[in-house]
Design a protein around this motif. Structure first.
Motif, PDB file in Angstrom:
ATOM      1  N   SER A 176       4.617  16.277   1.573  1.00  0.00           N
ATOM      2  CA  SER A 176       2.750  15.337   1.469  1.00  0.00           C
ATOM      3  C   SER A 176       2.578  14.382   0.521  1.00  0.00           C
ATOM      4  O   SER A 176       2.560  13.156   0.309  1.00  0.00           O
ATOM      5  CB  SER A 176       1.425  16.155   1.505  1.00  0.00           C
ATOM      6  OG  SER A 176       1.624  17.612   2.587  1.00  0.00           O
ATOM      7  N   SER A 177       3.583  15.126  -0.932  1.00  0.00           N
ATOM      8  CA  SER A 177       3.545  13.828  -1.495  1.00  0.00           C
ATOM      9  C   SER A 177       4.290  12.567  -1.425  1.00  0.00           C
ATOM     10  O   SER A 177       3.602  11.385  -2.167  1.00  0.00           O
ATOM     11  CB  SER A 177       4.587  14.407  -3.188  1.00  0.00           C
ATOM     12  OG  SER A 177       4.038  15.861  -3.270  1.00  0.00           O
ATOM     13  N   VAL A 178       5.174  12.201  -0.479  1.00  0.00           N
ATOM     14  CA  VAL A 178       5.975  11.307  -0.826  1.00  0.00           C
ATOM     15  C   VAL A 178       4.514  10.267   0.336  1.00  0.00           C
ATOM     16  O   VAL A 178       4.455   9.189   0.082  1.00  0.00           O
ATOM     17  CB  VAL A 178       7.016  11.338   0.476  1.00  0.00           C
ATOM     18  CG1 VAL A 178       7.740   9.648   0.855  1.00  0.00           C
ATOM     19  CG2 VAL A 178       8.132  11.886  -0.221  1.00  0.00           C
ATOM     20  N   GLN A 179       3.881  11.036   1.243  1.00  0.00           N
ATOM     21  CA  GLN A 179       3.192  10.003   1.636  1.00  0.00           C
ATOM     22  C   GLN A 179       2.234   9.370   1.205  1.00  0.00           C
ATOM     23  O   GLN A 179       1.191   9.055   0.975  1.00  0.00           O
ATOM     24  CB  GLN A 179       2.408  11.596   2.838  1.00  0.00           C
ATOM     25  CG  GLN A 179       3.350  11.242   4.510  1.00  0.00           C
ATOM     26  CD  GLN A 179       2.091  12.697   4.535  1.00  0.00           C
ATOM     27  OE1 GLN A 179       1.438  13.453   4.743  1.00  0.00           O
ATOM     28  NE2 GLN A 179       2.882  12.781   6.460  1.00  0.00           N
ATOM     29  N   VAL A 180       1.371  10.702  -0.457  1.00  0.00           N
ATOM     30  CA  VAL A 180       0.285  10.314  -1.162  1.00  0.00           C
ATOM     31  C   VAL A 180       0.968   9.012  -2.045  1.00  0.00           C
ATOM     32  O   VAL A 180       0.105   7.021  -1.854  1.00  0.00           O
ATOM     33  CB  VAL A 180       0.391  10.901  -1.364  1.00  0.00           C
ATOM     34  CG1 VAL A 180      -0.776  10.635  -3.325  1.00  0.00           C
ATOM     35  CG2 VAL A 180      -0.169  12.418  -0.970  1.00  0.00           C
ATOM     36  N   LEU A 181       2.146   9.107  -2.118  1.00  0.00           N
ATOM     37  CA  LEU A 181       2.757   7.237  -2.572  1.00  0.00           C
ATOM     38  C   LEU A 181       2.596   6.592  -2.066  1.00  0.00           C
ATOM     39  O   LEU A 181       2.692   5.419  -2.699  1.00  0.00           O
ATOM     40  CB  LEU A 181       4.224   8.501  -3.433  1.00  0.00           C
ATOM     41  CG  LEU A 181       4.153   8.717  -4.954  1.00  0.00           C
ATOM     42  CD1 LEU A 181       3.679   7.635  -5.660  1.00  0.00           C
ATOM     43  CD2 LEU A 181       3.384   9.505  -4.942  1.00  0.00           C
ATOM     44  N   ARG A 182       3.174   6.612  -0.971  1.00  0.00           N
ATOM     45  CA  ARG A 182       3.559   5.804   0.722  1.00  0.00           C
ATOM     46  C   ARG A 182       1.876   4.716   0.357  1.00  0.00           C
ATOM     47  O   ARG A 182       1.904   3.407   0.080  1.00  0.00           O
ATOM     48  CB  ARG A 182       3.376   6.026   1.370  1.00  0.00           C
ATOM     49  CG  ARG A 182       5.505   6.675   1.645  1.00  0.00           C
ATOM     50  CD  ARG A 182       5.569   6.005   3.192  1.00  0.00           C
ATOM     51  NE  ARG A 182       7.570   5.750   2.711  1.00  0.00           N
ATOM     52  CZ  ARG A 182       8.025   7.510   4.025  1.00  0.00           C
ATOM     53  NH1 ARG A 182       6.571   8.008   4.367  1.00  0.00           N
ATOM     54  NH2 ARG A 182       9.029   7.464   3.472  1.00  0.00           N
ATOM     55  N   LEU A 183       0.432   5.658   0.761  1.00  0.00           N
ATOM     56  CA  LEU A 183      -0.702   5.220   0.402  1.00  0.00           C
ATOM     57  C   LEU A 183      -1.300   4.311  -0.728  1.00  0.00           C
ATOM     58  O   LEU A 183      -1.663   2.887  -0.479  1.00  0.00           O
ATOM     59  CB  LEU A 183      -1.058   6.373   0.643  1.00  0.00           C
ATOM     60  CG  LEU A 183      -1.925   7.141   1.870  1.00  0.00           C
ATOM     61  CD1 LEU A 183      -2.937   8.153   2.063  1.00  0.00           C
ATOM     62  CD2 LEU A 183      -2.599   5.568   2.986  1.00  0.00           C
ATOM     63  N   LEU A 184      -0.582   5.102  -1.476  1.00  0.00           N
ATOM     64  CA  LEU A 184      -0.141   4.000  -3.024  1.00  0.00           C
ATOM     65  C   LEU A 184      -0.032   2.597  -3.101  1.00  0.00           C
ATOM     66  O   LEU A 184      -0.685   2.073  -2.890  1.00  0.00           O
ATOM     67  CB  LEU A 184      -0.214   5.344  -4.552  1.00  0.00           C
ATOM     68  CG  LEU A 184      -0.792   6.399  -4.404  1.00  0.00           C
ATOM     69  CD1 LEU A 184      -0.630   7.345  -5.442  1.00  0.00           C
ATOM     70  CD2 LEU A 184      -2.722   5.839  -4.592  1.00  0.00           C
ATOM     71  N   GLN A 185       1.205   2.808  -2.451  1.00  0.00           N
ATOM     72  CA  GLN A 185       1.916   1.947  -2.461  1.00  0.00           C
ATOM     73  C   GLN A 185       1.200   0.713  -1.515  1.00  0.00           C
ATOM     74  O   GLN A 185       0.926  -1.083  -1.689  1.00  0.00           O
ATOM     75  CB  GLN A 185       3.090   1.842  -1.437  1.00  0.00           C
ATOM     76  CG  GLN A 185       4.046   0.776  -1.530  1.00  0.00           C
ATOM     77  CD  GLN A 185       5.624   0.903  -1.200  1.00  0.00           C
ATOM     78  OE1 GLN A 185       5.306   1.862  -0.322  1.00  0.00           O
ATOM     79  NE2 GLN A 185       6.900   0.980  -1.630  1.00  0.00           N
ATOM     80  N   LEU A 186       0.719   1.056  -0.277  1.00  0.00           N
ATOM     81  CA  LEU A 186      -0.041   0.525   0.870  1.00  0.00           C
ATOM     82  C   LEU A 186      -1.631   0.078   0.202  1.00  0.00           C
ATOM     83  O   LEU A 186      -1.491  -1.971   0.368  1.00  0.00           O
ATOM     84  CB  LEU A 186      -0.028   1.156   2.031  1.00  0.00           C
ATOM     85  CG  LEU A 186      -0.675   0.767   3.153  1.00  0.00           C
ATOM     86  CD1 LEU A 186       1.061  -0.285   3.185  1.00  0.00           C
ATOM     87  CD2 LEU A 186      -1.362   1.690   4.281  1.00  0.00           C
ATOM     88  N   MET A 187      -2.353   0.632  -0.319  1.00  0.00           N
ATOM     89  CA  MET A 187      -3.089   0.207  -1.759  1.00  0.00           C
ATOM     90  C   MET A 187      -2.821  -0.726  -2.280  1.00  0.00           C
ATOM     91  O   MET A 187      -4.279  -1.989  -2.511  1.00  0.00           O
ATOM     92  CB  MET A 187      -4.218   0.828  -2.294  1.00  0.00           C
ATOM     93  CG  MET A 187      -4.869   2.210  -1.113  1.00  0.00           C
ATOM     94  SD  MET A 187      -5.573   3.733  -2.346  1.00  0.00           S
ATOM     95  CE  MET A 187      -7.217   2.861  -2.979  1.00  0.00           C
ATOM     96  N   ARG A 188      -1.549  -1.048  -3.260  1.00  0.00           N
ATOM     97  CA  ARG A 188      -1.049  -1.120  -4.151  1.00  0.00           C
ATOM     98  C   ARG A 188      -0.788  -3.224  -3.308  1.00  0.00           C
ATOM     99  O   ARG A 188      -1.431  -4.410  -3.360  1.00  0.00           O
ATOM    100  CB  ARG A 188      -0.028  -1.277  -4.711  1.00  0.00           C
ATOM    101  CG  ARG A 188       0.193  -2.235  -5.461  1.00  0.00           C
ATOM    102  CD  ARG A 188       1.852  -2.021  -6.141  1.00  0.00           C
ATOM    103  NE  ARG A 188       2.225  -2.943  -6.990  1.00  0.00           N
ATOM    104  CZ  ARG A 188       3.412  -2.479  -7.094  1.00  0.00           C
ATOM    105  NH1 ARG A 188       4.328  -1.925  -6.736  1.00  0.00           N
ATOM    106  NH2 ARG A 188       4.252  -2.842  -8.256  1.00  0.00           N
ATOM    107  N   GLU A 189      -0.462  -3.327  -2.108  1.00  0.00           N
ATOM    108  CA  GLU A 189       0.086  -3.652  -0.861  1.00  0.00           C
ATOM    109  C   GLU A 189      -1.035  -4.791  -0.467  1.00  0.00           C
ATOM    110  O   GLU A 189      -1.454  -6.587  -0.956  1.00  0.00           O
ATOM    111  CB  GLU A 189       1.190  -3.911  -0.761  1.00  0.00           C
ATOM    112  CG  GLU A 189       2.505  -3.406  -1.216  1.00  0.00           C
ATOM    113  CD  GLU A 189       3.250  -2.778   0.228  1.00  0.00           C
ATOM    114  OE1 GLU A 189       4.409  -2.617  -0.443  1.00  0.00           O
ATOM    115  OE2 GLU A 189       2.830  -2.558   1.485  1.00  0.00           O
TER     116      GLU A 189
END
Ligand SMILES: Nc1ncnc2c1ncn2[C@@H]1O[C@H](COP(=O)(O)OP(=O)(O)OP(=O)(O)O)[C@@H](O)[C@H]1O
Ligand SMILES: [Mg+2]
Length: 279
Positions: A176-189
């Motif tokens: 879940s931690s990786v998923q959260v960071l991936r989502l953040l990365q997506l928001m940034r992109e």
């Protein structure tokens, strides 16, 4: 997006400064990780970005802080919240309602998101965080990790320009931690969101952040790109920051003369280094 000029802060009734001479500037779209030992001032720094310090947690505040063009001392946290979305270290303290769906709606209502957009925003946030099944649950019935996911969903639904997250994965499992960071990365992109995240899992930060800030005793001890910081494993260790295993492996290989590469910052780079050394 953020400019802190010589910020120092002492909580009311406290002897020591929790922040000392902090100078940082963070550009729009940057992804910044904040690390450091317990009591270093990471949460106080995060709260200074949302205006909680000095408006709610009061004390002596010195210096000047600008967030999205607003001076945080002369702007209320409610006004700042138009551009800054936060998840506090203690997520429970930020809940305003008692139900999962209400919590997300509450955030959207507060920010005058058009009514017709709300269902879609709520659905998307629940889906993104993988908590669609919790929609009608009481917040009190949730585990620590589930509460963190609700707080994250509520803030992501708002799509703020700046996200300030204080240990948002503290209660989450590695997946879940990786998923959260991936989502953040997506928001940034997708939206150019600026992200400041206090996080203990340094390997996660190495994978997703551009820049790391290491705090110690209220000061900024180190500030640089992930690669620059991992190139200083001794300084990191001195500050009580455990280097990722790939970095210490590289240091040991270097000491034996098996590699002269820069320390790897992720698994593929480490694999390349080892393969090269073997061949
Ligand atoms: N509300 C408060 N009143 C008085 N002192 C406080 C308050 N909150 C924090 N402090 C003190 O300020 C300093 C910095 O605390 P802060 O919570 O910012 O550290 P931190 O790096 O987030 O630590 P942790 O890793 O434990 O979350 C500590 O010495 C702490 O005891
Ligand atoms: Mg903290």
């Amino acid at each position: 997006m953020i400019r802190l000029d010589n910020i120092s802060f002492k909580y009311a009734g406290s002897e020591a400064f929790a922040l000392r001479d902090i100078n940082i500037s963070v550009g729009a779209g940057e992804f910044v990780g904040v690390i450091g030992p317990a009591g270093a001032g990471k949460s106080t720094l995060a709260q200074a970005l949302s205006g909680v310090v000095p408006h709610v947690r009061r004390g002596d505040f010195y210096g000047a802080a600008w967030v999205d063009g607003s001076d945080t001392v002369n702007t209320t946290p409610a006004e700042l919240a138009r551009s800054v979305g936060c998840v506090f270290q203690d997520v429970e303290s930020q809940f305003a309602t008692t139900m999962v769906e209400d919590e997300i709606l509450y955030a959207l209502e507060n920010f005058s998101v058009p009514r017709e957009d709300m269902p879609e925003r709520v659905n998307q946030a629940l889906l993104d965080m993988g908590i669609g099944d919790l929609r009608e649950r009481s917040l009190f019935s949730l585990s620590g990790g589930q509460k963190q996911k609700v707080a994250l969903a509520a803030v992501m639904a708002l799509a703020p320009k700046l996200l300030v997250l204080d240990e948002p994965t503290g209660e989450l499992d590695p997946k879940s931690s990786v998923q959260v960071l991936r989502l953040l990365q997506l928001m940034r992109e997708k939206r150019g969101t600026t992200i400041v995240i206090v996080e203990q899992k340094i390997m996660l930060l190495c994978e997703f952040a551009d820049r790391l800030i290491v705090m110690d005793k209220g000061r900024i001890a180190l500030d640089g790109s992930v690669r620059e910081l991992l190139n200083q494993p001794d300084q990191l260790l001195e500050l009580g920051v455990n280097c990722p295993r790939v970095t210490s492996l590289a240091a040991r290989m270097k000491a034996r003369g098996w590699t002269n590469r820069e320390p790897p910052i992720n698994i593929p780079e480490a694999e390349r280094m080892v393969r090269e050394a073997i061949s």
